[in-house]
Scaffold this active site. Structure first.
Site, PDB file in Angstrom:
ATOM      1  N   GLY A  53       0.484  -1.562  -0.319  1.00 60.21           N
ATOM      2  CA  GLY A  53       0.150  -0.163  -0.206  1.00 60.21           C
ATOM      3  C   GLY A  53       0.699   1.183  -0.047  1.00 60.21           C
ATOM      4  N   GLN A  83       2.933   9.976   1.410  1.00 58.02           N
ATOM      5  CA  GLN A  83       4.267   9.343   1.002  1.00 58.02           C
ATOM      6  C   GLN A  83       4.997   9.714  -0.351  1.00 58.02           C
ATOM      7  OE1 GLN A  83       2.244   5.679   2.266  1.00 58.02           O
ATOM      8  NE2 GLN A  83       4.531   4.878   3.098  1.00 58.02           N
ATOM      9  N   CYS A  97       5.379  -0.604   7.557  1.00 53.75           N
ATOM     10  CA  CYS A  97       5.499   1.072   6.801  1.00 53.75           C
ATOM     11  C   CYS A  97       6.215   1.059   6.164  1.00 53.75           C
ATOM     12  CB  CYS A  97       4.901   2.027   7.672  1.00 53.75           C
ATOM     13  SG  CYS A  97       5.104   3.530   6.870  1.00 53.75           S
ATOM     14  N   LEU A  98       6.599   2.001   4.971  1.00 48.70           N
ATOM     15  CA  LEU A  98       7.423   1.988   3.766  1.00 48.70           C
ATOM     16  C   LEU A  98       8.438   3.162   4.491  1.00 48.70           C
ATOM     17  CD1 LEU A  98       6.403   1.365  -0.186  1.00 48.70           C
ATOM     18  CD2 LEU A  98       7.601   0.116   1.468  1.00 48.70           C
ATOM     19  N   HIS A 116      -4.352   1.556   7.355  1.00 50.39           N
ATOM     20  CA  HIS A 116      -3.719   1.996   7.369  1.00 50.39           C
ATOM     21  C   HIS A 116      -2.909   3.355   6.267  1.00 50.39           C
ATOM     22  CE1 HIS A 116       1.083   1.663   7.938  1.00 50.39           C
ATOM     23  NE2 HIS A 116       0.985   1.818   6.912  1.00 50.39           N
ATOM     24  N   GLU A 117      -3.994   2.893   4.913  1.00 47.45           N
ATOM     25  CA  GLU A 117      -3.820   4.580   4.050  1.00 47.45           C
ATOM     26  C   GLU A 117      -4.331   5.037   4.312  1.00 47.45           C
ATOM     27  OE1 GLU A 117      -1.242   3.659   2.347  1.00 47.45           O
ATOM     28  OE2 GLU A 117      -0.910   1.511   2.908  1.00 47.45           O
ATOM     29  N   HIS A 162      -3.104   7.077   7.029  1.00 49.56           N
ATOM     30  CA  HIS A 162      -1.906   8.200   6.326  1.00 49.56           C
ATOM     31  C   HIS A 162      -2.114   9.659   6.209  1.00 49.56           C
ATOM     32  CE1 HIS A 162       1.775   6.830   6.096  1.00 49.56           C
ATOM     33  NE2 HIS A 162       1.677   5.062   5.480  1.00 49.56           N
TER      34      HIS A 162
HETATM   35 CO    CO Z   1       2.683   3.027   6.303  1.00 49.50          CO
END
Ligand code: CO
Length: 178
Positions: A46, A51, A89-90, A131-132, A135
Site C-alpha cells: 500500500g 508518502q 510502513c514504507l 493503514h493508508e 496516512h
Molecule cells: Co505506511
C-alpha cells in the site's frame, strides 16, 4: 509513469491531513499510476499520496498481486471485529509493531468514472486500507502503539538511522525485480 521517492518518518508531509480530490481528472489518474509503480518498486502492499509528498486523498492498496484497489477520497462506512497483527510502513523501513485494526471494513471510494463505489475487505486488505487512510489523515502506525512500545520503536529508529538526517528514501536498487 514515474517511481517517486518515499518520504520517511520525520518528513512534515506525513503529518498533514490530505485534501479531498473531488472530481477524478487526468492528474488524479496519473497519481494513481505513479503510486502503483512506486509501491511495486519499494515492494509495498500500500502507498498513500502523503508518502510521495502530495497532500491529496489518494492511495493504492495491492495485497494480492494484480488486485489493485485505488482509494480516492476514501471513507470507511462499516467496520466490524478487532484483530491485532504485525504492521510495517514504507516510511518507517524495517520497523514492525502489532496494531489493533478492525477485522473487516467496507470502504467507499470514487472510481475512475466518478461513481462512488463500495468495497468490502478482510484480513490484510482490510488492514492495509485502514493503514493508508490513516496516512491521509497524517497518522502513522506508530501512533497506534502503546506509549512504551512507541518509545522503544523511536529509539530503534534513531539507532537504525545512524545519524542520517534525510527524510527522503531513494528507490531501492532491486526496483526492477518487483
Ligand atoms: Co505506511
Amino acid at each position: 509513469m514515474s517511481i517517486l521517492p518515499v518520504h520517511l518518518l520525520g518528513s512534515a508531509v506525513l503529518r498533514e491531513r490530505a485534501k479531498e480530490v473531488g472530481a477524478v481528472d487526468a492528474a488524479v489518474r496519473h497519481l494513481v499510476d505513479d503510486l502503483r509503480e512506486t509501491m511495486h518498486a519499494y515492494r509495498g502492499v500500500g502507498l498513500a499520496a502523503n508518502q510521495v509528498g502530495l497532500t491529496r486523498r489518494v492511495a493504492v492498496v495491492e495485497t494480492e498481486p494484480g488486485d489493485l484497489l485505488a482509494l480516492i477520497d476514501p471513507k470507511i462506512v462499516e467496520s466490524t471485529g478487532q484483530i491485532d497483527d504485525e504492521e510495517g510502513c514504507l516510511s518507517i523501513p524495517d520497523l514492525y509493531g502489532d496494531v489493533r485494526r478492525a477485522a473487516r471494513v467496507v470502504v467507499e471510494t470514487t472510481a475512475f468514472d466518478g461513481q462512488r463505489v463500495r468495497v468490502e475487505a478482510l484480513d490484510l486488505k482490510s488492514r492495509a486500507i485502514q493503514h493508508e487512510i490513516d496516512h491521509l489523515d497524517g497518522i502513522l502506525f506508530l501512533d497506534r502503539l502503546s506509549l512504551l512500545k512507541r518509545q522503544l520503536m523511536l529509539r530503534k529508529w534513531r539507532k537504525s538511522r545512524k545519524g542520517e538526517t534525510s527524510v527522503i528514501r531513494e528507490v531501492p536498487e532491486t526496483a526492477d525485480e518487483a
